[in-house]
Design a protein around this motif. Structure first.
Motif, PDB file in Angstrom:
ATOM      1  N   GLY A  46       9.809   9.146  -5.926  1.00 23.68           N
ATOM      2  CA  GLY A  46       8.598   9.976  -5.910  1.00 23.68           C
ATOM      3  C   GLY A  46       7.379   9.290  -6.481  1.00 23.68           C
ATOM      4  O   GLY A  46       6.417   9.962  -6.876  1.00 23.68           O
ATOM      5  N   CYS A  47       7.352   7.955  -6.500  1.00 28.04           N
ATOM      6  CA  CYS A  47       6.240   7.233  -7.139  1.00 28.04           C
ATOM      7  C   CYS A  47       5.004   7.210  -6.239  1.00 28.04           C
ATOM      8  O   CYS A  47       5.099   7.021  -5.026  1.00 28.04           O
ATOM      9  CB  CYS A  47       6.681   5.816  -7.471  1.00 28.04           C
ATOM     10  SG  CYS A  47       5.419   4.868  -8.353  1.00 28.04           S
ATOM     11  N   SER A  48       3.829   7.359  -6.855  1.00 30.09           N
ATOM     12  CA  SER A  48       2.560   7.396  -6.104  1.00 30.09           C
ATOM     13  C   SER A  48       2.167   6.037  -5.534  1.00 30.09           C
ATOM     14  O   SER A  48       1.295   5.965  -4.661  1.00 30.09           O
ATOM     15  CB  SER A  48       1.441   7.860  -7.043  1.00 30.09           C
ATOM     16  OG  SER A  48       1.279   6.897  -8.088  1.00 30.09           O
ATOM     17  N   GLU A  49       2.748   4.952  -6.050  1.00 23.69           N
ATOM     18  CA  GLU A  49       2.272   3.604  -5.676  1.00 23.69           C
ATOM     19  C   GLU A  49       2.892   3.153  -4.356  1.00 23.69           C
ATOM     20  O   GLU A  49       3.886   3.724  -3.896  1.00 23.69           O
ATOM     21  CB  GLU A  49       2.599   2.631  -6.820  1.00 23.69           C
ATOM     22  CG  GLU A  49       1.978   3.043  -8.133  1.00 23.69           C
ATOM     23  CD  GLU A  49       0.471   3.290  -8.026  1.00 23.69           C
ATOM     24  OE1 GLU A  49      -0.285   2.320  -8.009  1.00 23.69           O
ATOM     25  OE2 GLU A  49       0.049   4.466  -7.946  1.00 23.69           O
ATOM     26  N   ASP A  50       2.293   2.107  -3.759  1.00 23.69           N
ATOM     27  CA  ASP A  50       2.755   1.703  -2.423  1.00 23.69           C
ATOM     28  C   ASP A  50       3.396   0.309  -2.398  1.00 23.69           C
ATOM     29  O   ASP A  50       3.338  -0.377  -1.371  1.00 23.69           O
ATOM     30  CB  ASP A  50       1.602   1.797  -1.410  1.00 23.69           C
ATOM     31  CG  ASP A  50       0.524   0.735  -1.633  1.00 23.69           C
ATOM     32  OD1 ASP A  50       0.585   0.021  -2.654  1.00 23.69           O
ATOM     33  OD2 ASP A  50      -0.372   0.621  -0.774  1.00 23.69           O
ATOM     34  N   CYS A  51       3.979  -0.101  -3.502  1.00 25.42           N
ATOM     35  CA  CYS A  51       4.618  -1.435  -3.589  1.00 25.42           C
ATOM     36  C   CYS A  51       5.582  -1.569  -2.412  1.00 25.42           C
ATOM     37  O   CYS A  51       6.527  -0.775  -2.291  1.00 25.42           O
ATOM     38  CB  CYS A  51       5.348  -1.582  -4.918  1.00 25.42           C
ATOM     39  SG  CYS A  51       4.336  -1.073  -6.328  1.00 25.42           S
ATOM     40  N   SER A  52       5.331  -2.557  -1.560  1.00 24.89           N
ATOM     41  CA  SER A  52       5.987  -2.520  -0.245  1.00 24.89           C
ATOM     42  C   SER A  52       7.446  -2.943  -0.274  1.00 24.89           C
ATOM     43  O   SER A  52       8.118  -2.884   0.745  1.00 24.89           O
ATOM     44  CB  SER A  52       5.185  -3.323   0.774  1.00 24.89           C
ATOM     45  OG  SER A  52       4.912  -4.578   0.261  1.00 24.89           O
ATOM     46  N   TYR A  53       7.924  -3.343  -1.443  1.00 22.67           N
ATOM     47  CA  TYR A  53       9.347  -3.692  -1.589  1.00 22.67           C
ATOM     48  C   TYR A  53      10.171  -2.527  -2.151  1.00 22.67           C
ATOM     49  O   TYR A  53      11.388  -2.599  -2.186  1.00 22.67           O
ATOM     50  CB  TYR A  53       9.490  -4.897  -2.549  1.00 22.67           C
ATOM     51  CG  TYR A  53       8.709  -4.713  -3.846  1.00 22.67           C
ATOM     52  CD1 TYR A  53       9.194  -3.909  -4.873  1.00 22.67           C
ATOM     53  CD2 TYR A  53       7.461  -5.307  -4.025  1.00 22.67           C
ATOM     54  CE1 TYR A  53       8.477  -3.708  -6.032  1.00 22.67           C
ATOM     55  CE2 TYR A  53       6.732  -5.113  -5.192  1.00 22.67           C
ATOM     56  CZ  TYR A  53       7.256  -4.316  -6.188  1.00 22.67           C
ATOM     57  OH  TYR A  53       6.546  -4.104  -7.342  1.00 22.67           O
ATOM     58  N   CYS A  54       9.511  -1.456  -2.580  1.00 23.47           N
ATOM     59  CA  CYS A  54      10.181  -0.514  -3.486  1.00 23.47           C
ATOM     60  C   CYS A  54      10.656   0.765  -2.803  1.00 23.47           C
ATOM     61  O   CYS A  54       9.866   1.483  -2.166  1.00 23.47           O
ATOM     62  CB  CYS A  54       9.243  -0.153  -4.635  1.00 23.47           C
ATOM     63  SG  CYS A  54      10.068   0.852  -5.893  1.00 23.47           S
ATOM     64  N   ALA A  55      11.927   1.061  -2.989  1.00 21.45           N
ATOM     65  CA  ALA A  55      12.542   2.255  -2.414  1.00 21.45           C
ATOM     66  C   ALA A  55      12.085   3.528  -3.122  1.00 21.45           C
ATOM     67  O   ALA A  55      12.327   4.633  -2.640  1.00 21.45           O
ATOM     68  CB  ALA A  55      14.061   2.138  -2.506  1.00 21.45           C
ATOM     69  N   GLN A  56      11.403   3.363  -4.275  1.00 18.75           N
ATOM     70  CA  GLN A  56      11.033   4.546  -5.053  1.00 18.75           C
ATOM     71  C   GLN A  56       9.628   5.062  -4.762  1.00 18.75           C
ATOM     72  O   GLN A  56       9.209   6.076  -5.313  1.00 18.75           O
ATOM     73  CB  GLN A  56      11.165   4.231  -6.534  1.00 18.75           C
ATOM     74  CG  GLN A  56      12.587   3.794  -6.886  1.00 18.75           C
ATOM     75  CD  GLN A  56      12.831   3.910  -8.358  1.00 18.75           C
ATOM     76  OE1 GLN A  56      12.963   5.035  -8.869  1.00 18.75           O
ATOM     77  NE2 GLN A  56      12.859   2.794  -9.040  1.00 18.75           N
ATOM     78  N   SER A  57       8.907   4.349  -3.902  1.00 29.02           N
ATOM     79  CA  SER A  57       7.581   4.810  -3.519  1.00 29.02           C
ATOM     80  C   SER A  57       7.727   6.072  -2.669  1.00 29.02           C
ATOM     81  O   SER A  57       8.540   6.105  -1.734  1.00 29.02           O
ATOM     82  CB  SER A  57       6.878   3.717  -2.716  1.00 29.02           C
ATOM     83  OG  SER A  57       5.750   4.275  -2.072  1.00 29.02           O
ATOM     84  N   ALA A  58       6.888   7.082  -2.945  1.00 27.95           N
ATOM     85  CA  ALA A  58       6.942   8.337  -2.176  1.00 27.95           C
ATOM     86  C   ALA A  58       6.439   8.134  -0.751  1.00 27.95           C
ATOM     87  O   ALA A  58       6.598   9.003   0.098  1.00 27.95           O
ATOM     88  CB  ALA A  58       6.106   9.397  -2.885  1.00 27.95           C
ATOM     89  N   ALA A  94      11.174   3.822 -15.117  1.00 23.18           N
ATOM     90  CA  ALA A  94      10.664   5.075 -14.562  1.00 23.18           C
ATOM     91  C   ALA A  94       9.744   4.770 -13.383  1.00 23.18           C
ATOM     92  O   ALA A  94       8.892   3.877 -13.466  1.00 23.18           O
ATOM     93  CB  ALA A  94       9.902   5.867 -15.625  1.00 23.18           C
ATOM     94  N   ALA A  95       9.907   5.530 -12.321  1.00 26.16           N
ATOM     95  CA  ALA A  95       9.105   5.327 -11.105  1.00 26.16           C
ATOM     96  C   ALA A  95       7.777   6.059 -11.244  1.00 26.16           C
ATOM     97  O   ALA A  95       7.541   7.092 -10.610  1.00 26.16           O
ATOM     98  CB  ALA A  95       9.872   5.829  -9.888  1.00 26.16           C
ATOM     99  N   TRP A  96       6.945   5.503 -12.102  1.00 24.97           N
ATOM    100  CA  TRP A  96       5.625   6.077 -12.350  1.00 24.97           C
ATOM    101  C   TRP A  96       4.558   5.019 -12.150  1.00 24.97           C
ATOM    102  O   TRP A  96       4.807   3.835 -12.395  1.00 24.97           O
ATOM    103  CB  TRP A  96       5.527   6.564 -13.812  1.00 24.97           C
ATOM    104  CG  TRP A  96       6.288   7.813 -14.104  1.00 24.97           C
ATOM    105  CD1 TRP A  96       6.479   8.869 -13.265  1.00 24.97           C
ATOM    106  CD2 TRP A  96       6.953   8.124 -15.341  1.00 24.97           C
ATOM    107  NE1 TRP A  96       7.224   9.841 -13.919  1.00 24.97           N
ATOM    108  CE2 TRP A  96       7.524   9.413 -15.186  1.00 24.97           C
ATOM    109  CE3 TRP A  96       7.108   7.469 -16.562  1.00 24.97           C
ATOM    110  CZ2 TRP A  96       8.245  10.035 -16.198  1.00 24.97           C
ATOM    111  CZ3 TRP A  96       7.827   8.080 -17.576  1.00 24.97           C
ATOM    112  CH2 TRP A  96       8.387   9.366 -17.384  1.00 24.97           C
TER     113      TRP A  96
HETATM  114 FE1  SF4 Z   1       5.697   0.291  -7.505  1.00 23.52          FE
HETATM  115 FE2  SF4 Z   1       7.103   0.696  -9.771  1.00 23.52          FE
HETATM  116 FE3  SF4 Z   1       6.320   2.781  -8.261  1.00 23.52          FE
HETATM  117 FE4  SF4 Z   1       8.208   1.149  -7.335  1.00 23.52          FE
HETATM  118  S1  SF4 Z   1       8.372   2.440  -9.131  1.00 23.52           S
HETATM  119  S2  SF4 Z   1       6.454   1.972  -6.169  1.00 23.52           S
HETATM  120  S3  SF4 Z   1       7.535  -0.833  -8.198  1.00 23.52           S
HETATM  121  S4  SF4 Z   1       4.968   1.324  -9.355  1.00 23.52           S
END
Ligand code: SF4
Ligand code: SAM
Ligand code: DTB
Length: 331
Positions: A46-58, A94-96
């Motif tokens: 549910g993370c707001s960020e768009d890091c293109s490698y990350c499965a936790q980005s919303a 934490a995915a924040w």
């Molecule tokens: Fe980016 Fe961290 Fe959010 Fe993943 S959890 S999208 S790495 S900020």
């Protein structure tokens, strides 16, 4: 270490590079020790960020469902189990995008850290962006190390993340250091970067003052649904060269062979340890992705005659070198 110095080391024949990194390793570390670190995702997805490698980005359909912050009692159970199994470092992720003083969730994290820090392990957290006051509060609560990766070169970073900047990452690292926490800062190989990007990333990390206490080297674990899902794997010898360079450029850091070990043979991991890696994430899961089984790791460590590192009673952060600037120089 400058880009030119890193580049000339990188271009050495592999055996010569490893010979050099091995000797730096032996000057600075016991030759046959590996630190075991346990990772726990205390707030997943549910993370707001768009890091293109990350499965936790919303923003991506990766199949990771957003969860609430874990209860303190569950986290403490996991931390105790980690200590029992030989881990000397407990890392909570934490995915924040970041944390802010005065919010309920930040108070909850501080409360969790206070209790985990009683257990005698190094306490690392990775919560995203921090300001000076959040960093100070975390330090006071008992955090020993703050993980915040720069992930790649300053030039390649905007191709990977657009919701925050490389400079934002550097600012957080500065705040963690000013508050007296050790910094854990590394990156990911396999984000479509070239060798120059990898060397520039190490140039920036090695220019921190003080240098980071640990440097995680992750290989991309391509996560379904993310923009980098189809990215091809990292060549083992290139990984080994980057580990050797990290060992030479940041001699006193624990160089952590981090995400991606499930795709490495035992022989490839062994070469990484020989080149200077002396720390791993230990436990069947990373944050959302798989990691080798505990039994498999213990078996490898035993067959190599390595010893799990004992807890370090000195958890203080490295000192800055007063003769050097304390902001990294970005070209
Ligand atoms: Fe980016 Fe961290 Fe959010 Fe993943 S959890 S999208 S790495 S900020
Ligand atoms: N949200 C915080 C942040 O971005 O700093 C903390 C958690 S974030 C998942 C921590 C680090 O995990 C990232 O900086 C990245 O280096 C690594 N990481 C995340 N997804 C990865 C993947 N698929 N493969 C390899 N490393 C990954
Ligand atoms: C780091 O450099 N690697 C760890 C830790 N710091 C937080 C995280 C790896 C995450 C791998 C992908 C996943 O589990 O989702």
């Amino acid at each position: 270490m400058t880009f030119q110095e890193l580049e000339s080391l990188y271009n050495l024949p592999l055996f010569e590079l490893i010979q050099r990194s091995r000797s730096v390793h032996e000057e600075n570390w016991p030759s046959a020790e590996v630190q075991l670190c346990t990772l726990l995702s205390i707030k997943t997805g549910g993370c707001s960020e768009d890091c293109s490698y990350c499965a936790q980005s919303a923003r991506y359909n990766s199949g990771v469902s957003p969860e609430r912050l874990m209860e303190k009692c569950q986290i403490l159970e996991r931390a105790k189990a980690a200590r029992e199994s030989g881990s000397t470092r407990f890392c909570m992720g934490a995915a924040w995008r970041g944390v802010r003083e005065g919010t309920k969730r930040f108070d909850q994290v501080l409360d969790i850290v206070r209790d985990v820090s009683e257990l005698g392990m190094e306490v690392c957290v990775t919560l995203g962006e921090l300001g000076p006051s959040e960093a100070q509060k975390l330090k006071e609560a008992g955090v020993t190390a703050y993980n915040h990766n720069i992930d790649t070169s300053p030039e390649h970073y905007p191709n990977i993340v657009t919701t925050h900047t490389f400079q934002d990452r550097l600012n957080t690292i500065r705040h963690a250091q000013d508050a007296g926490m050790s910094v854990c800062c590394g990156g990911i190989l396999g984000l479509g970067e070239n060798t120059t990007d990898r060397l520039k990333m190490l140039e920036v990390i090695s220019s921190f003052n003080p240098q980071p206490e640990s440097v995680p080297i992750n290989s991309l674990m391509p996560m379904p649904g993310t923009p980098l899902a189809e990215q091809h794997g990292v060549d083992t010898f290139e990984l080994v060269r980057i580990i050797a360079l990290a060992r030479i450029a940041i001699p006193k850091a624990k160089v952590r062979l981090s995400a991606g070990r499930t795709n490495l043979s035992e022989e490839a991991q062994t070469l990484c340890f020989f080149a200077g890696a002396n720390s791993i994430f230990y436990g069947d899961k990373l944050l959302t992705a798989a990691n080798p089984a505990v039994e498999k790791d213990l078996n490898l460590i035993d067959r190599l005659g390595l010893k799990p590192q004992q807890p370090n009673p000195d958890l203080s952060a490295p000192n800055a070198d007063q003769t050097k600037p304390n902001q990294p120089q970005i070209a």
